[in-house]
Design a protein around this motif. Structure first.
Motif, PDB file in Angstrom:
ATOM      1  N   PHE A  62       0.841  -1.201   0.000  1.00 15.39           N
ATOM      2  CA  PHE A  62       0.000   0.000   0.000  1.00 15.39           C
ATOM      3  C   PHE A  62       0.878   1.255   0.000  1.00 15.39           C
ATOM      4  O   PHE A  62       0.591   2.216  -0.704  1.00 15.39           O
ATOM      5  N   GLU A  63       1.936   1.220   0.791  1.00 15.28           N
ATOM      6  CA  GLU A  63       2.860   2.359   0.841  1.00 15.28           C
ATOM      7  C   GLU A  63       3.487   2.596  -0.532  1.00 15.28           C
ATOM      8  O   GLU A  63       3.488   3.718  -1.045  1.00 15.28           O
ATOM      9  N   LYS A  64       4.011   1.539  -1.134  1.00 19.53           N
ATOM     10  CA  LYS A  64       4.679   1.659  -2.441  1.00 19.53           C
ATOM     11  C   LYS A  64       3.712   2.162  -3.519  1.00 19.53           C
ATOM     12  O   LYS A  64       4.027   3.091  -4.263  1.00 19.53           O
ATOM     13  N   LEU A  65       2.529   1.551  -3.581  1.00 15.37           N
ATOM     14  CA  LEU A  65       1.589   1.922  -4.634  1.00 15.37           C
ATOM     15  C   LEU A  65       0.946   3.293  -4.385  1.00 15.37           C
ATOM     16  O   LEU A  65       0.573   3.973  -5.337  1.00 15.37           O
ATOM     17  N   SER A  66       0.860   3.711  -3.123  1.00 22.62           N
ATOM     18  CA  SER A  66       0.325   5.054  -2.856  1.00 22.62           C
ATOM     19  C   SER A  66       1.245   6.110  -3.450  1.00 22.62           C
ATOM     20  O   SER A  66       0.783   7.136  -3.945  1.00 22.62           O
ATOM     21  N   LYS A  67       2.535   5.839  -3.448  1.00 24.70           N
ATOM     22  CA  LYS A  67       3.493   6.764  -4.069  1.00 24.70           C
ATOM     23  C   LYS A  67       3.428   6.659  -5.591  1.00 24.70           C
ATOM     24  O   LYS A  67       3.462   7.661  -6.299  1.00 24.70           O
ATOM     25  N   GLU A  68       3.340   5.429  -6.081  1.00 23.42           N
ATOM     26  CA  GLU A  68       3.307   5.181  -7.519  1.00 23.42           C
ATOM     27  C   GLU A  68       2.082   5.812  -8.189  1.00 23.42           C
ATOM     28  O   GLU A  68       2.157   6.302  -9.302  1.00 23.42           O
ATOM     29  N   TYR A  69       0.948   5.799  -7.504  1.00 20.21           N
ATOM     30  CA  TYR A  69      -0.303   6.303  -8.076  1.00 20.21           C
ATOM     31  C   TYR A  69      -0.641   7.732  -7.645  1.00 20.21           C
ATOM     32  O   TYR A  69      -1.713   8.230  -7.949  1.00 20.21           O
ATOM     33  N   GLN A  70       0.282   8.385  -6.943  1.00 21.58           N
ATOM     34  CA  GLN A  70       0.025   9.751  -6.482  1.00 21.58           C
ATOM     35  C   GLN A  70      -0.252  10.658  -7.683  1.00 21.58           C
ATOM     36  O   GLN A  70       0.497  10.674  -8.657  1.00 21.58           O
ATOM     37  N   GLY A  71      -1.365  11.379  -7.614  1.00 25.30           N
ATOM     38  CA  GLY A  71      -1.739  12.283  -8.691  1.00 25.30           C
ATOM     39  C   GLY A  71      -2.310  11.588  -9.916  1.00 25.30           C
ATOM     40  O   GLY A  71      -2.474  12.203 -10.964  1.00 25.30           O
ATOM     41  N   LYS A  72      -2.625  10.294  -9.776  1.00 28.95           N
ATOM     42  CA  LYS A  72      -3.121   9.528 -10.923  1.00 28.95           C
ATOM     43  C   LYS A  72      -4.534   8.997 -10.694  1.00 28.95           C
ATOM     44  O   LYS A  72      -4.902   7.951 -11.222  1.00 28.95           O
ATOM     45  N   GLY A  73      -5.317   9.693  -9.880  1.00 31.26           N
ATOM     46  CA  GLY A  73      -6.710   9.319  -9.686  1.00 31.26           C
ATOM     47  C   GLY A  73      -6.952   8.177  -8.720  1.00 31.26           C
ATOM     48  O   GLY A  73      -7.996   7.538  -8.770  1.00 31.26           O
ATOM     49  N   VAL A  74      -5.995   7.929  -7.825  1.00 30.72           N
ATOM     50  CA  VAL A  74      -6.159   6.886  -6.808  1.00 30.72           C
ATOM     51  C   VAL A  74      -5.802   7.493  -5.454  1.00 30.72           C
ATOM     52  O   VAL A  74      -4.758   8.122  -5.299  1.00 30.72           O
ATOM     53  N   LYS A  75      -6.695   7.312  -4.488  1.00 33.50           N
ATOM     54  CA  LYS A  75      -6.480   7.852  -3.146  1.00 33.50           C
ATOM     55  C   LYS A  75      -6.444   6.700  -2.152  1.00 33.50           C
ATOM     56  O   LYS A  75      -7.397   5.927  -2.057  1.00 33.50           O
ATOM     57  N   PHE A  76      -5.354   6.584  -1.419  1.00 34.35           N
ATOM     58  CA  PHE A  76      -5.186   5.526  -0.425  1.00 34.35           C
ATOM     59  C   PHE A  76      -5.469   6.072   0.967  1.00 34.35           C
ATOM     60  O   PHE A  76      -4.987   7.154   1.322  1.00 34.35           O
ATOM     61  N   ILE A  77      -6.223   5.320   1.759  1.00 33.36           N
ATOM     62  CA  ILE A  77      -6.455   5.643   3.162  1.00 33.36           C
ATOM     63  C   ILE A  77      -6.278   4.342   3.936  1.00 33.36           C
ATOM     64  O   ILE A  77      -6.943   3.346   3.657  1.00 33.36           O
ATOM     65  N   LEU A  78      -5.365   4.355   4.890  1.00 33.71           N
ATOM     66  CA  LEU A  78      -5.094   3.178   5.716  1.00 33.71           C
ATOM     67  C   LEU A  78      -5.716   3.427   7.086  1.00 33.71           C
ATOM     68  O   LEU A  78      -5.244   4.291   7.828  1.00 33.71           O
ATOM     69  N   ILE A  79      -6.773   2.695   7.396  1.00 37.56           N
ATOM     70  CA  ILE A  79      -7.478   2.905   8.663  1.00 37.56           C
ATOM     71  C   ILE A  79      -7.038   1.843   9.662  1.00 37.56           C
ATOM     72  O   ILE A  79      -7.334   0.658   9.520  1.00 37.56           O
ATOM     73  N   SER A  80      -6.301   2.314  10.659  1.00 39.65           N
ATOM     74  CA  SER A  80      -5.786   1.430  11.695  1.00 39.65           C
ATOM     75  C   SER A  80      -6.880   1.109  12.706  1.00 39.65           C
ATOM     76  O   SER A  80      -7.631   1.991  13.124  1.00 39.65           O
ATOM     77  N   LEU A  81      -6.928  -0.142  13.096  1.00 39.32           N
ATOM     78  CA  LEU A  81      -7.856  -0.569  14.139  1.00 39.32           C
ATOM     79  C   LEU A  81      -7.105  -0.836  15.446  1.00 39.32           C
ATOM     80  O   LEU A  81      -7.592  -1.542  16.320  1.00 39.32           O
ATOM     81  N   ASP A  82      -5.913  -0.241  15.552  1.00 37.19           N
ATOM     82  CA  ASP A  82      -5.183  -0.295  16.816  1.00 37.19           C
ATOM     83  C   ASP A  82      -5.964   0.515  17.850  1.00 37.19           C
ATOM     84  O   ASP A  82      -6.738   1.401  17.496  1.00 37.19           O
ATOM     85  N   PHE A  83      -5.739   0.208  19.112  1.00 34.91           N
ATOM     86  CA  PHE A  83      -6.430   0.944  20.166  1.00 34.91           C
ATOM     87  C   PHE A  83      -5.978   2.403  20.145  1.00 34.91           C
ATOM     88  O   PHE A  83      -4.779   2.673  20.086  1.00 34.91           O
ATOM     89  N   PRO A  84      -6.917   3.346  20.204  1.00 37.10           N
ATOM     90  CA  PRO A  84      -6.553   4.767  20.206  1.00 37.10           C
ATOM     91  C   PRO A  84      -5.561   5.126  21.309  1.00 37.10           C
ATOM     92  O   PRO A  84      -4.729   6.007  21.132  1.00 37.10           O
ATOM     93  N   SER A  85      -5.609   4.405  22.423  1.00 38.29           N
ATOM     94  CA  SER A  85      -4.682   4.687  23.531  1.00 38.29           C
ATOM     95  C   SER A  85      -3.244   4.288  23.199  1.00 38.29           C
ATOM     96  O   SER A  85      -2.323   4.651  23.920  1.00 38.29           O
ATOM     97  N   GLN A  86      -3.049   3.544  22.096  1.00 45.33           N
ATOM     98  CA  GLN A  86      -1.703   3.086  21.723  1.00 45.33           C
ATOM     99  C   GLN A  86      -1.122   3.835  20.522  1.00 45.33           C
ATOM    100  O   GLN A  86      -0.131   3.399  19.947  1.00 45.33           O
ATOM    101  N   ILE A  87      -1.729   4.965  20.154  1.00 41.72           N
ATOM    102  CA  ILE A  87      -1.230   5.717  19.001  1.00 41.72           C
ATOM    103  C   ILE A  87       0.219   6.132  19.217  1.00 41.72           C
ATOM    104  O   ILE A  87       1.076   5.883  18.370  1.00 41.72           O
ATOM    105  N   GLU A  88       0.502   6.760  20.343  1.00 47.16           N
ATOM    106  CA  GLU A  88       1.856   7.257  20.609  1.00 47.16           C
ATOM    107  C   GLU A  88       2.834   6.126  20.916  1.00 47.16           C
ATOM    108  O   GLU A  88       3.970   6.152  20.461  1.00 47.16           O
TER     109      GLU A  88
END
Length: 160
Positions: A62-88
């Motif tokens: 996802f990281e690699k292709l998000s860069k490859e497709y930047q500005g080419k009509g593709v938008k990547f959003i990675l939604i983490s389901l980690d506990f909000p208390s563990q962000i930091e």
């Protein structure tokens, strides 16, 4: 005047100090806004967590292709389901260590049954899963499992 190593590195080498990645916290209203996006682009929305081995395996694609497709009509959003208390303590260090710079958000509503059907009515709550959609183009595909880099690229090509 106190000169720190960061200041010296910035002045001599032109290196800017690294800052922690900003992680947007989202709830059901923000998720609904993402899912209702009128933008005429292919949205690739991946649900994942740092504690999920298959999620961690596919994240570099996802990281690699998000860069490859930047500005080419593709938008990547990675939604983490980690506990909000563990962000930091867990999520940000994980993203930094794995050089993940794509758009990462954290779902703060831990009552998954209250929102997973909004993503796809067939979703049982397993991760990783990826939703591909373009509301303007009336396309939607829910991929219920891990993807390889080749599969991800093929799905983007198919639904773009």
């Amino acid at each position: 005047m106190r000169i720190t190593l960061t200041v010296i590195m910035t002045l001599l080498l032109g290196l800017a100090p690294l800052h922690a990645q900003e992680i947007e916290k989202i709830g059901i209203p923000e998720l609904e806004k993402i899912l209702a996006s009128p933008d005429d682009v292919l949205h690739v929305v991946n649900f994942w967590a740092t504690w999920c081995p298959p999620c961690v395996t596919e994240l570099p694609y996802f990281e690699k292709l998000s860069k490859e497709y930047q500005g080419k009509g593709v938008k990547f959003i990675l939604i983490s389901l980690d506990f909000p208390s563990q962000i930091e303590s867990r999520l940000i260090p994980f993203l930094k260590n794995n050089k993940i710079t794509a758009d990462v958000r954290v779902m703060t509503n831990l009552d998954y049954n209250s929102w997973i059907e909004k993503v796809d009515t067939g979703w049982q709550g397993n991760i990783p899963v990826t939703l591909f959609f373009n509301n303007a183009g009336k396309t939607k595909y829910f991929h219920p499992s891990e993807v390889t880099e080749g599969e991800l690229k093929d799905l983007i090509t198919k639904y773009k």
